[in-house]
Design a protein around this motif. Sequence first.
Motif, mmCIF file in Angstrom:
data_model
loop_
_atom_site.group_PDB
_atom_site.id
_atom_site.type_symbol
_atom_site.label_atom_id
_atom_site.label_comp_id
_atom_site.label_asym_id
_atom_site.label_seq_id
_atom_site.Cartn_x
_atom_site.Cartn_y
_atom_site.Cartn_z
ATOM 1 N N PHE A 79 -12.132 -25.367 22.909
ATOM 2 C CA PHE A 79 -10.705 -25.657 22.866
ATOM 3 C C PHE A 79 -10.176 -25.586 21.425
ATOM 4 C CE2 PHE A 79 -12.322 -27.988 26.554
ATOM 5 C CZ PHE A 79 -11.467 -27.534 27.543
ATOM 6 N N GLU A 80 -11.035 -25.999 20.490
ATOM 7 C CA GLU A 80 -10.570 -26.174 19.118
ATOM 8 C C GLU A 80 -10.371 -24.868 18.358
ATOM 9 O OE1 GLU A 80 -13.126 -29.770 20.213
ATOM 10 O OE2 GLU A 80 -13.147 -27.609 20.528
ATOM 11 N N ASP A 81 -11.271 -23.886 18.579
ATOM 12 C CA ASP A 81 -11.154 -22.672 17.764
ATOM 13 C C ASP A 81 -11.083 -21.377 18.574
ATOM 14 O OD1 ASP A 81 -13.752 -22.215 18.640
ATOM 15 O OD2 ASP A 81 -14.683 -22.812 16.762
ATOM 16 N N HIS A 82 -11.266 -21.455 19.893
ATOM 17 C CA HIS A 82 -11.204 -20.282 20.760
ATOM 18 C C HIS A 82 -12.175 -19.190 20.310
ATOM 19 C CE1 HIS A 82 -7.670 -21.692 23.009
ATOM 20 N NE2 HIS A 82 -7.261 -22.178 21.851
ATOM 21 N N THR A 83 -13.208 -19.574 19.568
ATOM 22 C CA THR A 83 -14.191 -18.618 19.066
ATOM 23 C C THR A 83 -15.615 -19.019 19.437
ATOM 24 O OG1 THR A 83 -12.776 -18.082 17.181
ATOM 25 C CG2 THR A 83 -15.105 -17.498 16.998
ATOM 26 N N THR A 84 -15.953 -20.279 19.205
ATOM 27 C CA THR A 84 -17.310 -20.777 19.447
ATOM 28 C C THR A 84 -17.580 -20.908 20.943
ATOM 29 O OG1 THR A 84 -17.154 -22.070 17.405
ATOM 30 C CG2 THR A 84 -18.956 -22.615 18.923
ATOM 31 N N ASN A 85 -18.731 -20.411 21.365
ATOM 32 C CA ASN A 85 -19.139 -20.577 22.760
ATOM 33 C C ASN A 85 -19.348 -22.068 23.057
ATOM 34 O OD1 ASN A 85 -21.618 -20.885 24.785
ATOM 35 N ND2 ASN A 85 -20.564 -18.968 25.272
ATOM 36 N N ARG A 86 -18.782 -22.537 24.155
ATOM 37 C CA ARG A 86 -18.798 -23.976 24.433
ATOM 38 C C ARG A 86 -20.203 -24.508 24.733
ATOM 39 N NH1 ARG A 86 -14.080 -25.390 28.567
ATOM 40 N NH2 ARG A 86 -15.171 -27.391 28.462
ATOM 41 N N LEU A 87 -21.024 -23.708 25.389
ATOM 42 C CA LEU A 87 -22.389 -24.161 25.665
ATOM 43 C C LEU A 87 -23.207 -24.226 24.382
ATOM 44 C CD1 LEU A 87 -24.178 -25.139 27.913
ATOM 45 C CD2 LEU A 87 -24.835 -22.778 28.387
ATOM 46 N N GLN A 88 -22.972 -23.291 23.477
ATOM 47 C CA GLN A 88 -23.645 -23.335 22.178
ATOM 48 C C GLN A 88 -23.181 -24.549 21.373
ATOM 49 O OE1 GLN A 88 -26.308 -20.704 22.798
ATOM 50 N NE2 GLN A 88 -26.092 -21.263 20.647
ATOM 51 N N ASP A 89 -21.916 -24.901 21.497
ATOM 52 C CA ASP A 89 -21.389 -26.085 20.835
ATOM 53 C C ASP A 89 -22.080 -27.337 21.362
ATOM 54 O OD1 ASP A 89 -19.579 -27.235 18.936
ATOM 55 O OD2 ASP A 89 -18.260 -27.850 20.565
ATOM 56 N N SER A 90 -22.287 -27.393 22.668
ATOM 57 C CA SER A 90 -23.006 -28.521 23.270
ATOM 58 C C SER A 90 -24.440 -28.586 22.764
ATOM 59 C CB SER A 90 -23.015 -28.399 24.798
ATOM 60 O OG SER A 90 -21.775 -28.767 25.356
ATOM 61 N N LEU A 91 -25.077 -27.425 22.643
ATOM 62 C CA LEU A 91 -26.460 -27.367 22.175
ATOM 63 C C LEU A 91 -26.574 -27.895 20.743
ATOM 64 C CD1 LEU A 91 -29.254 -26.416 23.128
ATOM 65 C CD2 LEU A 91 -28.729 -24.156 22.225
ATOM 66 N N ALA A 92 -25.639 -27.491 19.883
ATOM 67 C CA ALA A 92 -25.658 -27.942 18.489
ATOM 68 C C ALA A 92 -25.382 -29.444 18.398
ATOM 69 C CB ALA A 92 -24.616 -27.168 17.683
ATOM 70 N N LEU A 93 -24.441 -29.925 19.187
ATOM 71 C CA LEU A 93 -24.118 -31.362 19.173
ATOM 72 C C LEU A 93 -25.284 -32.185 19.704
ATOM 73 C CD1 LEU A 93 -22.037 -33.579 18.645
ATOM 74 C CD2 LEU A 93 -21.152 -33.194 20.950
ATOM 75 N N TRP A 94 -25.920 -31.685 20.760
ATOM 76 C CA TRP A 94 -27.093 -32.377 21.312
ATOM 77 C C TRP A 94 -28.195 -32.496 20.267
ATOM 78 C CZ3 TRP A 94 -29.632 -35.282 24.637
ATOM 79 C CH2 TRP A 94 -31.014 -35.144 24.781
ATOM 80 N N GLU A 95 -28.454 -31.423 19.533
ATOM 81 C CA GLU A 95 -29.504 -31.454 18.513
ATOM 82 C C GLU A 95 -29.205 -32.536 17.471
ATOM 83 O OE1 GLU A 95 -31.957 -28.436 15.539
ATOM 84 O OE2 GLU A 95 -30.152 -27.728 16.567
ATOM 85 N N LYS A 96 -27.968 -32.669 17.099
ATOM 86 C CA LYS A 96 -27.581 -33.678 16.105
ATOM 87 C C LYS A 96 -27.768 -35.088 16.653
ATOM 88 C CE LYS A 96 -23.634 -35.063 13.212
ATOM 89 N NZ LYS A 96 -23.622 -36.480 13.609
ATOM 90 N N ILE A 97 -27.274 -35.336 17.863
ATOM 91 C CA ILE A 97 -27.333 -36.679 18.450
ATOM 92 C C ILE A 97 -28.764 -37.079 18.790
ATOM 93 C CG2 ILE A 97 -26.649 -38.081 20.436
ATOM 94 C CD1 ILE A 97 -24.403 -37.614 18.471
#
Length: 354
Positions: free
Chosen positions: A222-240
């Motif tokens: 939603f924020e940048d219309h560029t980043t794949n949303r599932l990849q965003d979830s994967l990166a956030l999961w790794e951090k948390i």
Amino acid sequence: KIRFRGEARRSEKHATMEQNAEARVLILGCGGTGKSALAMGLKGLYGGGNMEAIAKIYKEVLGRNLVDLMKDLIQVCRSDLPKELEADATMLVEYKGKFKELGEQEIVAIKRLWESAEIQKAHRESRRVDSKTNFLSNTHHLIQKLDEFAEPDYLPDAKERAYARMRTTGISEQKLNIEGKKLKVVDVGGMRSERRKWVHTYENVKAIVFCVSLSDYNEKCFEDHTTNRLQDSLALWEKIANETCFGKTQFLLLFTKKDLLSEKLEALQKDGDHSADLKLNKCPALENVAKAGEKNLTVDEVVKILEEQFLARVKRSDAYVLVESANITEAEEIKGVIARLKADRNVNESCALQ
């Protein structure tokens, strides 16, 4: 199914936790992954809520989504609309009321605009570039039921509720009672602008439910219309999952929106007009699998592949992760997840569910 990574560290304190203690559980994840839907479902089942009242909330949300979407589509093609639709377009763009207040005039305007070639073209183009693919791909279904939606007694079913887009801002807490066991569940906004607030919820957390939408594989953030949303979830999961402050916290990795993934895979297999937009290679995490023959993949196979990808991002050897997948707008599926959690000894010692 439940899968594990590593051994849980079970302290004497956890083993002797009083049964009436109130365990704190966080629901985390990116925007649009179903966190609020899960929180609402839990409240309806275990928090003194009412499932009918929750369905009414979904009805209002779906209606607001639909009106907002029509406004967006009008803005895209406003200059191309024929003069006979200008009054309808102006009425909707300027509409500021609630969905439940829509009258016959507004409903007729939505239908008339939807049937126009200009709005249909804007809709097709939006599906290719917009992040709201789930909702966009089901606009036709919802508009066909617009008269029913406008009826005071009509309530959307579980499938329709899955299309709703609810944006959570801030932090909300609710108390649950699961067969006499007390939990405090904390729901947070998943948009990037909201995540800086999460740190204020990290203290004394017994468990984290991390939601991942399976239907996000071909969508943009939603924020940048560029980043794949599932990849965003994967990166956030790794951090948390690798935060040191969660060393003794149990994790539930919850894959949501199985039904929407199933619909996309079906459409892909039928090789429809928009099949190129549904290919699994839209997500880098699924790119290699897609090359191997994506048309033969089932929902469970996609879940298994993603499960491996997410668990591979957990670097802590002491991490304890359970994995589930569910359609969280279905009450029975939520109950099933809770039942399997209750059967897990480590979760019980942490959250006293047994």
